[in-house]
Design a protein around this motif. Structure first.
Motif, PDB file in Angstrom:
ATOM      1  N   GLU A  41       0.809  -1.229   0.000  1.00  0.00           N
ATOM      2  CA  GLU A  41       0.000   0.000   0.000  1.00  0.00           C
ATOM      3  C   GLU A  41       0.834   1.267   0.000  1.00  0.00           C
ATOM      4  O   GLU A  41       0.338   2.355  -0.304  1.00  0.00           O
ATOM      5  N   THR A  42       2.118   1.154   0.311  1.00  0.00           N
ATOM      6  CA  THR A  42       3.021   2.308   0.242  1.00  0.00           C
ATOM      7  C   THR A  42       3.981   2.181  -0.944  1.00  0.00           C
ATOM      8  O   THR A  42       4.966   2.916  -1.020  1.00  0.00           O
ATOM      9  N   GLY A  43       3.669   1.243  -1.865  1.00  0.00           N
ATOM     10  CA  GLY A  43       4.546   1.035  -3.002  1.00  0.00           C
ATOM     11  C   GLY A  43       5.887   0.441  -2.615  1.00  0.00           C
ATOM     12  O   GLY A  43       6.851   0.548  -3.370  1.00  0.00           O
ATOM     13  N   MET A 105      -0.157  15.211  -3.523  1.00  0.00           N
ATOM     14  CA  MET A 105      -0.820  13.953  -3.211  1.00  0.00           C
ATOM     15  C   MET A 105      -0.747  13.670  -1.721  1.00  0.00           C
ATOM     16  O   MET A 105       0.221  14.041  -1.049  1.00  0.00           O
ATOM     17  N   ASP A 106      -1.798  13.028  -1.223  1.00  0.00           N
ATOM     18  CA  ASP A 106      -1.835  12.616   0.178  1.00  0.00           C
ATOM     19  C   ASP A 106      -1.049  11.320   0.339  1.00  0.00           C
ATOM     20  O   ASP A 106      -1.139  10.418  -0.504  1.00  0.00           O
ATOM     21  N   ARG A 112       1.279  15.445   3.098  1.00  0.00           N
ATOM     22  CA  ARG A 112       1.056  15.664   1.672  1.00  0.00           C
ATOM     23  C   ARG A 112       2.386  16.018   1.027  1.00  0.00           C
ATOM     24  O   ARG A 112       3.214  16.698   1.633  1.00  0.00           O
ATOM     25  N   MET A 113       2.565  15.567  -0.204  1.00  0.00           N
ATOM     26  CA  MET A 113       3.849  15.769  -0.865  1.00  0.00           C
ATOM     27  C   MET A 113       3.659  16.262  -2.292  1.00  0.00           C
ATOM     28  O   MET A 113       2.596  16.106  -2.898  1.00  0.00           O
ATOM     29  N   ALA A 114       4.722  16.854  -2.805  1.00  0.00           N
ATOM     30  CA  ALA A 114       4.813  17.226  -4.212  1.00  0.00           C
ATOM     31  C   ALA A 114       6.287  17.289  -4.561  1.00  0.00           C
ATOM     32  O   ALA A 114       7.146  17.396  -3.679  1.00  0.00           O
ATOM     33  N   LEU A 126       8.484  18.841  -1.742  1.00  0.00           N
ATOM     34  CA  LEU A 126       7.786  19.618  -0.711  1.00  0.00           C
ATOM     35  C   LEU A 126       7.047  18.642   0.189  1.00  0.00           C
ATOM     36  O   LEU A 126       6.475  17.652  -0.293  1.00  0.00           O
ATOM     37  N   TRP A 127       7.041  18.918   1.488  1.00  0.00           N
ATOM     38  CA  TRP A 127       6.360  18.036   2.446  1.00  0.00           C
ATOM     39  C   TRP A 127       5.534  18.869   3.417  1.00  0.00           C
ATOM     40  O   TRP A 127       6.066  19.741   4.094  1.00  0.00           O
TER      41      TRP A 127
END
Length: 265
Positions: A41-43, A105-106, A112-114, A126-127
């Protein structure tokens, strides 16, 4: 570090590699990190720990559907800057001439990250803090101590980061560090910036993580024995003794025995 980092502060790093288990083994042997391939679920993302506290992430390079990319992306460490509001920060990024590579994305309830590209071509994450603040241990052997941007246009980069996050810049006052720029948050130095012209021509703009170590020369030798490579052999400079190294899969990082370690938080 127990709570969230101040907005603009480097708060986390992670590594994307073709062979995740090999990277986990390498950094375990080099720095004493503990980590294993994460759940589906977390890849499979692995949060590595040092003394029981999160220190860095390692993930396998893959497409969104889990297949192997072709061509394989380069093995790179990504620096993440803390933000109190990722959506407003991303708007500021595009307004200031940057671009959004991924997200927002959550990540479950963790945050949340980007991932963005600044106008000079450097990639940075970014976090936004949820239940996970980022690195729980810094400035100790095997842990993050510094993050540094190398860019071909330091003025443009300084203007960009100051526009999108509460970051200010100042010329370093360290002897022998003329031309080096420090990123500051709340009056504290949290990272640095140097001109890409000091590096080989083929090196692109990038953020580089530094790990504090007790013995730079010993770590350098261990990297070579493990099949890694030396980008800049151990040398003495204003902030301590350092070297720039690459792991066997090409992930580049610096190690330093700092003369006066300070928390970036």
């Amino acid at each position: 570090m127990n709570g969230p980092y101040m907005s603009g502060t480097p708060c986390w790093i992670d590594l994307m590699v073709p062979d995740q288990q090999a990277a986990l083994d390498f950094y375990r042997d080099l720095f004493g990190w503990q980590g294993e391939v994460g759940p589906p679920e977390t890849g499979g993302y692995s949060v590595c720990t040092l003394k029981g506290k999160p220190v860095a992430g390692i993930m396998r390079a893959s497409n969104p559907d889990g297949t192997v990319p072709d061509p394989m992306p380069p093995t790179v460490w990504t620096t993440y800057l803390a933000t109190d509001g990722i959506d407003s920060t991303l708007k500021a990024v595009t307004d200031a001439g940057g671009s959004v590579m991924m997200g927002p994305m959550d990540v479950m309830d963790l945050g949340r990250m980007a991932v963005i590209t600044d106008p000079t071509g450097a990639v940075v994450g970014l976090w936004q803090y949820g239940t996970f603040a980022g690195a729980g241990i810094v400035n100790e052997h095997g842990a993050l101590i510094w993050n540094e941007l190398s860019t071909g246009d330091t003025d443009a980069a300084a203007a960009f980061y100051s526009a999108v996050l509460p970051i200010s810049t100042a010329k370093s006052q360290m002897p022998g560090a003329e031309g080096y720029t420090e990123f500051k948050v709340g009056g504290r130095s949290v990272g640095g910036m140097m001109d890409l012209a000091a590096l080989p021509a083929e090196v692109p703009p990038h953020w580089l993580p530094y790990f504090h170590v007790d013995d730079v020369d010993g770590v350098q030798a261990a990297v070579v024995r493990a099949g890694g490579s030396v980008r800049a052999p151990a040398f003495d400079m204003a902030a301590g003794r350092m070297a720039v190294l690459s792991d066997p899969q090409g992930g580049t990082f610096a190690v330093i025995t700092a003369t006066a370690p300070e928390s970036p938080a």
